[in-house]
Design an enzyme around this catalytic site. Structure first.
Site, short mmCIF file in Angstrom:
data_model
loop_
_atom_site.label_atom_id
_atom_site.label_comp_id
_atom_site.label_asym_id
_atom_site.label_seq_id
_atom_site.Cartn_x
_atom_site.Cartn_y
_atom_site.Cartn_z
CG ASP A 31 -1.81 0.50 0.81
OD1 ASP A 31 -2.95 0.70 1.29
OD2 ASP A 31 -1.73 2.08 1.12
CG LEU A 33 0.94 3.52 4.04
CD1 LEU A 33 1.96 3.83 5.38
CD2 LEU A 33 0.20 3.13 4.23
N GLY A 36 -4.49 4.76 3.07
CA GLY A 36 -4.56 3.60 4.15
C GLY A 36 -3.75 4.40 5.04
CB SER A 115 -16.94 -0.59 -8.82
OG SER A 115 -18.59 0.55 -8.36
CE1 TYR A 139 -13.35 3.47 -8.43
CE2 TYR A 139 -15.34 4.08 -8.21
CZ TYR A 139 -14.65 2.83 -7.53
OH TYR A 139 -14.54 1.49 -6.40
CE LYS A 143 -11.64 0.45 -9.06
NZ LYS A 143 -10.69 -0.74 -8.30
CB VAL A 183 -22.77 9.04 1.66
CG1 VAL A 183 -23.77 7.38 1.14
CG2 VAL A 183 -24.51 10.13 2.60
CB ILE A 184 -22.18 5.41 5.43
CG1 ILE A 184 -24.09 5.04 4.80
CG2 ILE A 184 -22.80 4.94 7.16
CD1 ILE A 184 -24.15 3.53 4.88
P1 NAD Z 1 -9.16 2.40 0.27
O1 NAD Z 1 -9.31 4.59 -0.03
O2 NAD Z 1 -9.50 2.37 2.09
O3 NAD Z 1 -8.63 1.90 -0.33
C1 NAD Z 1 -7.21 2.04 -1.40
C2 NAD Z 1 -6.23 1.22 -0.39
O4 NAD Z 1 -4.98 1.48 -2.33
C3 NAD Z 1 -6.05 2.49 0.36
O5 NAD Z 1 -5.34 2.22 0.98
C4 NAD Z 1 -4.92 3.13 -0.67
O6 NAD Z 1 -3.47 4.22 0.31
C5 NAD Z 1 -4.47 2.65 -1.56
N1 NAD Z 1 -3.85 2.70 -2.58
C6 NAD Z 1 -3.63 3.79 -3.68
N2 NAD Z 1 -2.80 4.33 -4.81
C7 NAD Z 1 -2.15 2.80 -5.17
C8 NAD Z 1 -0.57 2.82 -5.23
N3 NAD Z 1 -0.85 3.57 -6.28
N4 NAD Z 1 -0.11 2.30 -5.02
C9 NAD Z 1 -0.37 1.31 -3.60
N5 NAD Z 1 -1.15 1.33 -2.92
C10 NAD Z 1 -2.28 2.34 -3.33
O7 NAD Z 1 -10.57 2.94 -0.01
P2 NAD Z 1 -11.95 1.39 -0.16
O8 NAD Z 1 -12.98 1.34 0.21
O9 NAD Z 1 -11.15 0.21 1.09
O10 NAD Z 1 -11.94 0.36 -1.20
C11 NAD Z 1 -10.15 -1.10 -1.53
C12 NAD Z 1 -11.03 -1.41 -3.10
O11 NAD Z 1 -12.39 -1.59 -3.34
C13 NAD Z 1 -10.98 -0.31 -4.43
O12 NAD Z 1 -10.13 -1.21 -5.63
C14 NAD Z 1 -12.16 0.25 -4.36
O13 NAD Z 1 -11.85 0.80 -5.34
C15 NAD Z 1 -13.06 -0.48 -4.11
N6 NAD Z 1 -14.48 -0.65 -3.94
C16 NAD Z 1 -14.42 0.43 -3.02
C17 NAD Z 1 -16.57 0.05 -2.95
C18 NAD Z 1 -16.75 1.03 -1.49
O14 NAD Z 1 -17.60 1.20 -1.05
N7 NAD Z 1 -15.26 1.15 -0.29
C19 NAD Z 1 -16.50 -0.05 -3.72
C20 NAD Z 1 -16.85 -0.17 -4.83
C21 NAD Z 1 -15.14 -0.98 -4.77
#
Ligand code: NAD
Length: 313
Positions: A31, A33, A36, A115, A139, A143, A183-184
């Site tokens: 990650d 960060l 994260g 997604s 976005y 995906k 939103v939540i």
């Molecule tokens: P998040 O932002 O908490 O997690 C994404 C993580 O990816 C982060 O920790 C970020 O630091 C890391 N990251 C970003 N760019 C990076 C890079 N270049 N190299 C390494 N790490 C990188 O988001 P999340 O909600 O935990 O989403 C995780 C995955 O699930 C994503 O792919 C997102 O598209 C997908 N997703 C999430 C939701 C949702 O409702 N949260 C819905 C559909 C899909």
């Protein structure tokens, strides 16, 4: 099993990595960060700070890995409208770099966090996996492109893949960034703090809100379920909830009425979205267990930021 979780210090990734550890697996995380926090990870998780486009780093981390969860991504629809190039570079470029590194390292299976946003506006709800995607934001395009890459690379190089189209996830540990917050947690914070809730549009737009634990169960099942190679699978609650209904549920859970400010709708959103989860039920033995009111209650009780806010009231 030995897993690599990209984006594993994020909201979903850290919950996944920790649950895999609890189930007795070995887990590496990469990650950068940018969003994260490695402090969320259990000490048994092997964390590396790095970019998912950094192939030499990936080669090392992929050594003897059985399955990769690819979650690293930029995740905000409105932000993607402002910075489409960055979304393409990280989300699409990161997926392709990972697949190349997996080929080089001989890793056999990837599970992509795709997604529900890829559906966009559809003539019918709930949405099924065979409907034509209709993305309405960079976005969602990123995906959909990632899905196409893992599927075509599966056909060309034989790397097994599963694409999970995840809907609107919520639960403890979800960050509330200063702009473009989900939103939540945003509404809950405003409701607990006594402020007004800002609704974009008239609040009749619907979404499928799914609790984090249900999503983690689906992700873990996808690693070992038979017959899932090359599948695209919706992961949601299967329940359609309007933003106005969400506000009412929050009022009930928080135990106070809130003032709602309706402002102009943002671009990139859709009027209705709810998942048909038949395929997940069949292939992953998936059955969501947590309804919205219960999930909001769990969030209030288990997320440190909300626990602190409630104490202050
Ligand atoms: P998040 O932002 O908490 O997690 C994404 C993580 O990816 C982060 O920790 C970020 O630091 C890391 N990251 C970003 N760019 C990076 C890079 N270049 N190299 C390494 N790490 C990188 O988001 P999340 O909600 O935990 O989403 C995780 C995955 O699930 C994503 O792919 C997102 O598209 C997908 N997703 C999430 C939701 C949702 O409702 N949260 C819905 C559909 C899909």
């Amino acid at each position: 099993m030995q897993f690599l979780v990209t984006g594993g210090a994020g909201f979903i990734g850290s919950a996944l990595a920790n649950q895999l550890i609890r189930e007795g697996h070995s887990v590496r995380v990469i990650d950068d960060l940018s969003a994260g926090d490695p402090g969320r990870l259990l000490p048994e998780v092997n964390f590396t700070r790095g970019d998912v486009c950094d192939k030499p780093k990936l080669w090392r981390l992929l050594h003897q890995v059985d399955c990769v969860y690819h979650l690293a991504a930029r995740v905000s629809v409105p932000e993607s409208i402002l910075y489409p190039r960055e979304y393409n570079a990280t989300n699409v470029g990161g997926t392709v770099a990972l697949m190349e590194a997996m080929r080089d390292a001989g890793v056999q299976r990837v599970i992509l966090a795709s997604s529900g946003a890829i559906y966009g506006e559809q003539p019918r709800q709930p949405v099924t996996e065979n409907m034509s995607p209709n993305p309405t934001s960079p976005y969602a395009v990123s995906k959909l492109a990632s899905e196409h890459y893992v599927n075509i690379i599966n056909a060309l190089w034989g790397i097994e893949s599963v694409c999970l189209r995840i809907f609107n996830v919520y639960g403890p540990g979800q960050a509330i960034p200063p702009v473009h917050a989900p939103v939540i947690p945003q509404f809950l914070r405003q409701a607990l703090g006594g402020g007004s809730l800002v609704v974009y549009g008239d609040g009749t737009q619907t979404r499928d809100f799914v609790y984090i634990d249900d999503v983690i169960r689906a992700l873990i099942a996808a690693a070992t379920a038979p017959g899932v190679n090359r599948q695209i699978i919706n992961v949601g609650s299967g329940q359609e909830t309007s933003v106005n209904q969400l506000v009412e549920t929050i009022e009930r859970v928080v135990g106070r009425s809130v003032q709602v400010l309706y402002v102009h709708a943002q671009s990139g959103g859709v009027s209705r979205l709810v998942a048909d989860i038949t395929r997940a039920r069949q292939l992953l033995n998936y059955a969501p267990r947590v309804d919205l009111a219960t999930g909001l209650q769990l969030l209030l009780e288990n997320d440190p930021q909300f626990v602190a806010l409630r104490r202050r009231r």
